[in-house]
Design an enzyme around this catalytic site. Structure first.
Site, PDB file in Angstrom:
ATOM      1  N   HIS A   1      -7.336  -4.745  -3.512  1.00  0.00           N
ATOM      2  CA  HIS A   1      -6.321  -4.076  -2.708  1.00  0.00           C
ATOM      3  C   HIS A   1      -6.136  -4.857  -1.404  1.00  0.00           C
ATOM      4  O   HIS A   1      -7.092  -5.407  -0.856  1.00  0.00           O
ATOM      5  CB  HIS A   1      -6.765  -2.643  -2.397  1.00  0.00           C
TER       6      HIS A   1
ATOM      7  N   ASP B   1      -8.201  -3.462  -7.737  1.00  0.00           N
ATOM      8  CA  ASP B   1      -7.829  -2.495  -6.698  1.00  0.00           C
ATOM      9  C   ASP B   1      -8.388  -1.121  -7.066  1.00  0.00           C
ATOM     10  O   ASP B   1      -7.975  -0.533  -8.068  1.00  0.00           O
ATOM     11  CB  ASP B   1      -6.303  -2.443  -6.592  1.00  0.00           C
TER      12      ASP B   1
ATOM     13  N   CYS C   1       0.852  -1.191   0.000  1.00  0.00           N
ATOM     14  CA  CYS C   1       0.000   0.000   0.000  1.00  0.00           C
ATOM     15  C   CYS C   1       0.893   1.248   0.000  1.00  0.00           C
ATOM     16  O   CYS C   1       1.768   1.375  -0.846  1.00  0.00           O
ATOM     17  CB  CYS C   1      -0.971  -0.055   1.173  1.00  0.00           C
TER      18      CYS C   1
END
Length: 245
Positions: free
Chosen positions: A214, A183, A125
């Protein structure tokens, strides 16, 4: 390999940075992976991932990425309050301060008797972005970037022209980027922007787009894909064994 753990407080230009250290419980020197977390800092999934990497023969350093903005030892929960605070921190801390953190981590690793001089970076991330960013440091020879956010959008604070996408040509190490096609944080257009910049600047990189959400690597929550996560971890271990040997 069995793994032993330690806690190190490292001085940086912006204050003391708590860092969690994982390394093989064996004699000898091992290459280092700086492992950048999500906005939540070192949660249980991050700690498990770091221990797994260390068990493959690496020293793994997990810094508190927002150490300036929280009490030492802060871990944010995977809930709305934790997400809101983590995003607030993400949009407060400048990339230049992340750069000085990386330099402090590299210097720490290279000063330890159990570390070789070789350093890589990995992250998830925002941590994937920070791994990409860490590769601007000439001592970071490889970076494995998992669904990195905010590279394409230039939404993290920084000096004019110092955003990570604009600085791509300055990366000398090898990169691996992994994105989930489902995502919502990095659209197909955003992924193409990063891919095109890497190609235009002649960087050495590998590119993977997988059918996943994600945070598919995080072993908590309904987006976790265990089989795919195992596959990607195996790729990461092989990558670091090659570039950090």
């Amino acid at each position: 390999m069995m793994v032993k753990q330690d806690v190190q407080d490292i001085d940086t230009p912006t204050g003391t940075m708590r860092c969690y250290l994982y390394r093989p419980d064996a004699e000898g020197q091992f290459s280092t992976i700086i492992f950048y977390s999500e906005i939540f800092q070192q949660t249980a999934p991050i700690a498990r991932a770091a221990a797994m990497l260390a068990g493959h023969g690496f020293v793994v350093l997990v810094p508190e990425v927002f150490h300036e903005l929280n009490p030492i030892g802060t871990v944010l929960a995977y809930d709305d309050a934790g997400k809101d605070k983590g995003n607030e921190d993400k949009f407060t801390k400048g990339l230049e301060h992340h750069d000085s953190d990386t330099q402090a981590l590299v210097a720490f690793a290279q000063s330890q008797p159990f570390c070789t001089s070789l350093v890589g970076a990995m992250g998830v991330c925002i941590g994937g972005h920070l791994a990409y960013r860490a590769a601007l440091n000439s001592d970071v020879v490889g970076a494995f970037c998992l669904y990195p956010t905010d590279i394409h959008s230039n939404t993290l604070p920084c000096n004019n022209g110092n955003d990570s996408l604009s600085r791509t040509a300055d990366i000398q190490g090898e990169l691996v980027l992994v994105f989930g096609k489902q995502d919502p944080h990095v659209s197909g257009e955003g992924r193409k922007l990063i891919y095109d910049r890497l190609t235009e600047t002649g960087r050495t990189f590998s590119w993977h787009e997988v059918n996943a959400q994600h945070a598919f690597m995080r072993d908590e929550g309904d987006r976790y894909d265990p089989a795919l996560a195992l596959q990607i971890y195996q790729q990461a271990v092989a990558f670091f064994h090659r570039v950090l040997r």
